[in-house]
Design an enzyme around this catalytic site. Structure first.
Site, short mmCIF file in Angstrom:
data_model
loop_
_atom_site.label_atom_id
_atom_site.label_comp_id
_atom_site.label_asym_id
_atom_site.label_seq_id
_atom_site.Cartn_x
_atom_site.Cartn_y
_atom_site.Cartn_z
N SER A 166 -56.25 32.84 -78.98
CA SER A 166 -57.46 32.08 -79.53
C SER A 166 -57.35 30.98 -79.04
CB SER A 166 -56.52 33.02 -80.95
OG SER A 166 -55.10 32.06 -80.83
N CYS A 167 -57.51 30.06 -80.82
CA CYS A 167 -57.09 28.72 -80.55
C CYS A 167 -55.25 28.13 -80.18
CB CYS A 167 -57.93 28.17 -81.64
SG CYS A 167 -56.79 28.95 -83.39
N GLY A 168 -54.17 29.33 -80.67
CA GLY A 168 -53.70 28.86 -80.30
C GLY A 168 -52.59 29.51 -82.24
#
Length: 256
Positions: A120-122
């Site tokens: 994911s984006c983090g």
């Protein structure tokens, strides 16, 4: 030993298509590939396993570097010596990436998770949102103002650039659009340092009337004479630390 092939971002699979009339006929679909992804770090003669996640094969090196930056293991690209796939080759060759760092092994406490990470984006995978601030990721400053039409055009342009999403409809997509494209017809004529009370404080809005530009700031407002755009002059300032000073002008009235 047969040559290990690198997995692609998509693959075609057999399927059955059911028509509205209930008829079944053989068909095929293009599916997005999901493969495990093992990221390892070497530095100062040590090697550790950073994470195991799932991803669509493709930009594996960028994903590994971005993950380590998001976890504050890396502070800049200058710390990277190399990024490589697993050696010697085996069936998981292209699913294992080793990131070689310059210097000693950095602090890796942020990698100690009691759960699986994901591609994911983090943000997903953090125990709390506060952790995003704790790890020291800098807050983005105010960006350029753009026309609504430009924003509305971006999804279509992103789809044009993300061919895999267009083929499968089943992958996450991210895009980077250059801010210079949004301000292509603008140029800087002058840069003036604000009064000391406004230095380092977020600017919030601009309004224009006649030859004046009124600049809103979280510490108050400033009024500039821009009759000569290349040499603006400060007319007056009003220091009022409170909140966001969104300014607008109607006739002879200034609303803050």
């Amino acid at each position: 030993m047969s040559k290990i092939s690198r997995p692609g971002a998509s693959r075609r699979a057999a399927a059955r298509r059911v028509t509205r009339e209930g008829r079944v006929r053989p068909s095929s679909e293009v599916l997005a590939t999901e493969e495990p992804f093992d990221v390892r770090i070497t530095a100062g003669g040590q090697e550790i396993k950073a994470t195991v996640t799932m991803r669509t094969p493709g930009n594996d090196f960028e994903l590994a570097a971005g993950f380590l930056y998001g976890e504050s293991v890396l502070e800049s690209g200058k710390e990277l010596a190399s990024i490589r796939y697993c050696q010697p080759p085996d069936e998981q060759n292209y699913n294992v990436v080793t990131v070689d760092l310059r210097g000693p092994m950095p602090e890796t406490a942020t990698l100690d998770r009691m759960f699986y990470s994901n591609s994911s984006c983090g943000v997903c995978g953090k125990a709390t949102l506060e952790q995003l601030e704790v790890i020291g990721v800098p807050t983005l400053g105010a960006g350029p103002r753009v026309e609504p039409e430009l924003i509305l055009s971006l999804p279509g342009r992103l789809r044009d650039a993300q061919k895999l999403f267009s083929k499968t409809g089943g992958v996450h997509a991210a895009g980077l659009f250059d801010a210079e494209e949004a301000v292509w017809n603008l140029r800087v004529l002058s840069s003036k340092r604000p009064p000391e009370a406004f230095v380092g404080v977020t600017n919030s809005d601009l309004a224009f009337t006649g030859k004046y530009a009124i600049q809103g700031n979280y510490n108050g407002i400033m009024i500039w004479d821009i009759a000569n755009p290349s040499a603006p002059e400060l007319v007056t300032e009003y220091v009022c630390p409170a909140s966001q000073s969104d300014v607008s002008v109607y006739g002879d009235l200034l609303f803050v």
